[in-house]
Scaffold this motif. Structure first.
Motif, PDB file in Angstrom:
ATOM      1  N   SER A 101      33.022 -92.055 -23.612  1.00 46.74           N
ATOM      2  CA  SER A 101      33.527 -91.393 -22.659  1.00 46.74           C
ATOM      3  C   SER A 101      34.456 -90.306 -23.117  1.00 46.74           C
ATOM      4  O   SER A 101      34.807 -90.242 -24.169  1.00 46.74           O
ATOM      5  CB  SER A 101      34.749 -92.043 -21.704  1.00 46.74           C
ATOM      6  OG  SER A 101      35.523 -91.440 -20.607  1.00 46.74           O
ATOM      7  N   GLU A 145      40.847 -85.966 -16.287  1.00 46.84           N
ATOM      8  CA  GLU A 145      39.574 -86.697 -15.535  1.00 46.84           C
ATOM      9  C   GLU A 145      38.619 -86.951 -16.838  1.00 46.84           C
ATOM     10  O   GLU A 145      38.633 -86.139 -17.759  1.00 46.84           O
ATOM     11  CB  GLU A 145      38.837 -85.844 -14.669  1.00 46.84           C
ATOM     12  CG  GLU A 145      39.744 -85.560 -13.342  1.00 46.84           C
ATOM     13  CD  GLU A 145      40.284 -86.536 -12.759  1.00 46.84           C
ATOM     14  OE1 GLU A 145      39.880 -87.665 -12.726  1.00 46.84           O
ATOM     15  OE2 GLU A 145      41.316 -86.384 -12.185  1.00 46.84           O
ATOM     16  N   THR A 168      34.698 -88.244 -18.360  1.00 45.90           N
ATOM     17  CA  THR A 168      33.250 -88.201 -18.046  1.00 45.90           C
ATOM     18  C   THR A 168      32.292 -88.969 -18.906  1.00 45.90           C
ATOM     19  O   THR A 168      32.648 -88.901 -20.162  1.00 45.90           O
ATOM     20  CB  THR A 168      32.553 -86.488 -18.129  1.00 45.90           C
ATOM     21  OG1 THR A 168      33.201 -85.670 -17.622  1.00 45.90           O
ATOM     22  CG2 THR A 168      31.301 -86.370 -18.081  1.00 45.90           C
ATOM     23  N   GLN A 217      37.118 -94.036 -14.502  1.00 44.36           N
ATOM     24  CA  GLN A 217      35.570 -93.356 -14.597  1.00 44.36           C
ATOM     25  C   GLN A 217      34.864 -94.556 -14.817  1.00 44.36           C
ATOM     26  O   GLN A 217      33.590 -94.576 -14.060  1.00 44.36           O
ATOM     27  CB  GLN A 217      35.519 -92.413 -15.566  1.00 44.36           C
ATOM     28  CG  GLN A 217      34.235 -91.585 -15.521  1.00 44.36           C
ATOM     29  CD  GLN A 217      33.932 -90.962 -13.962  1.00 44.36           C
ATOM     30  OE1 GLN A 217      35.003 -90.429 -13.570  1.00 44.36           O
ATOM     31  NE2 GLN A 217      32.852 -90.932 -13.588  1.00 44.36           N
TER      32      GLN A 217
END
Length: 510
Positions: A8, A14, A16, A126
């Motif tokens: 990640s 945030e 991804t 995520q």
């Protein structure tokens, strides 16, 4: 042989998901592609040492590691563990069966031990969104990741331990945390309390009003009057964090790498006090490797700027937009990142360079022009965003020696929460407005309706005290908060009078 593992990358607050593709074929060189920075490129030296230390071999063949999507810049050392497991699986030394079920993060030491990473919480969020069974990461980051429910969080102490886990030689129990119990248990823990402050009842009242309405406040007074002591206790009377606010605040501090390994969830409102030598990038965030700044680390809490005139003008001016929008956008040629920045600003300053202007006992040695030049270091637009100007005077001996304990923060907080509940009901159908401080000019005319007597009082104050035009809206907002604290549906003249009292810097003698 081609093997895929998953890692990640964190941008802003945030994450991804990054696919780590490892292919081993005939040849002799190692390659990492997919826009890696130097820390990622250097990972092969750490990985080789770690693999050999635990008794496995580093393939002497062509190894190509691709970090996909290849158009996103990869930064940091958190890909070590996923790349190492990919190499071991691609070379046939371990099974690749479990690797696709887990998102894997972690930095490796040369001896194969795992080191902590940044952004474990957004990574866990995520991982759950993307449907992974679980998350493998360093033991030091496991508690913050375990906040995410219905996700197996596997704490890894070393590469050897995770290899044995993948080969089913050992069983590692997922770390489970009762998030609601953790949240409730630490909700009311504070190291400071208003009960420690002797005297200064007028200042305490001003800070209670600020907390009740979410207003920004500036304290002006001589050295040793208690400005810093009072400011540090403001966070203790703010309403407790909601679970949603706690998760959002924890996420920001996780990205910045500022969470203690024993903390899974931030339950106290943050209090940030940067030094006056701080840079504008340190305050708002950004940098070569983007990081949240002090205003984002103070999100849902308090930002305290002591010795306000000593901050560089450029540093203070960058706060103007975040104070209004409650977020900050960092735009560069290669990226654009949004950080939340909903904070209460509390500033403190001396009234002049020597510190004794308007002092009841000591004489000021500064000329009037020196005092005005000192105060003018703070721009008008920034002052426009500060609702309460509070003059702090020294505490006398009688008050200092008073044995009676002052009112505790928990008692003051109850009154603040009561006033906030009235505001929540008032603004329940309006997005992004939660307190009186967030009222815009249009809404002000609807919410802050005053009678003729109150209008005459404001007019008289503006004429006699030399209040500026910009003070008008601020007085109405603060008066609305004072009315809420008194359970009054309408703003009365006494509410206006008290609000006018807290506009020291708008008076002629300032």
């Amino acid at each position: 042989m081609l093997v895929k593992t998953y890692s990640s990358s964190v941008y802003g607050i945030e994450a991804t998901t990054i696919t780590v593709e490892v292919n081993i074929s005939a040849g002799t060189r190692y390659y990492i592609v997919g826009l890696p920075d130097n820390a990622v490129k250097e990972s092969l030296q750490r990985i080789e040492s770690a693999i050999m230390t635990i008794g496995y071999r580093m393939p002497r063949q062509k190894i190509v590691v691709n970090l996909a999507p290849a158009n996103i810049r990869k930064e940091g050392s958190a890909y070590d563990l996923s790349i190492a497991l990919g190499i071991l699986a691609a070379s046939g030394q371990i099974s690749s069966e479990k690797l696709s079920d887990y998102l894997i993060m972690g930095e490796l030491s040369l001896d194969g031990k795992t080191q902590s990473i940044k952004g474990a919480l957004p990574t866990a969020v995520q991982a759950k969104i993307d449907g992974f069974k679980g998350l493998i990461l360093p033991e030091a980051n496991a508690r913050e990741a375990a906040v995410v429910q219905q996700l197996e969080v596997i704490p890894a102490r070393s590469l050897r331990e995770i290899v044995d886990f993948c080969e089913d030689r050992v069983t590692i129990a997922p770390l489970i945390i009762d998030i609601e119990q953790e949240f409730r248990q630490n909700l009311h823990k504070h190291e400071t309390d208003f009960a420690d402050v002797k005297g200064q009842e007028n200042i305490k009242r001003a800070l209670e009003i600020a907390a009740a309405g979410g207003h920004n406040v500036i304290l002006i007074g001589p050295p040793g009057a208690g400005k810093t002591m009072l400011a540090k206790r403001l966070a203790t009377i703010l309403p407790p964090l909601t679970l949603g606010e706690s998760l959002e605040t924890t996420k920001i501090h996780s990205v910045a790498g500022q969470l203690n390994r024993n903390i899974s969830l931030m339950t106290s409102r943050p209090f940030r006090a940067p030094h006056h030598t701080t840079s504008d990038v340190a305050l708002v965030g950004g940098g070569t490797n983007p990081q949240p700044g002090e205003i984002s680390l103070a999100h849902n809490g308090v930002l305290f700027l002591d010795e306000l005139p000593e901050f560089k003008r450029s540093v203070l001016e960058v706060m103007r937009q975040p104070l209004e929008s409650r977020s900050i956008t960092i735009s560069r040629a290669r990226f654009s990142i949004d950080y939340p920045a909903s904070f209460m600003l509390i500033a403190a300053m001396n009234p002049c360079p020597c510190g004794y202007y308007n002092h009841p006992e000591k004489e000021c040695t500064c000329g009037s022009s020196v005092v005005q030049r000192y105060l003018s270091k703070i721009s008008g637009p920034l002052m426009d965003r500060i609702d309460l100007h509070v003059e702090v005077t020294p505490v006398n001996f009688k008050e200092l020696s008073e044995p009676r304990m002052a009112e505790k923060s928990v008692v003051i907080r109850e009154r603040v929460m009561h006033a906030r509940s009235r505001q929540e009901k008032r603004f329940e159908n309006i997005d992004s407005v939660y307190s009186n401080a967030q009222i815009d000019a249009k809404m002000l005319r609807e919410v802050c309706i005053i009678d003729e007597n109150s209008k005459q009082l404001i007019k008289s104050a503006m004429d006699r005290l030399g209040l500026s035009a910009r003070a008008y809206d601020r007085i109405l907002k603060v008066a609305r908060t004072i009315a809420d604290m008194g359970d009054s549906d309408h703003i009365q003249a006494e509410h206006i009078a008290e609000a006018i009292h807290f506009r020291s810097l708008d008076r002629d003698n300032w």
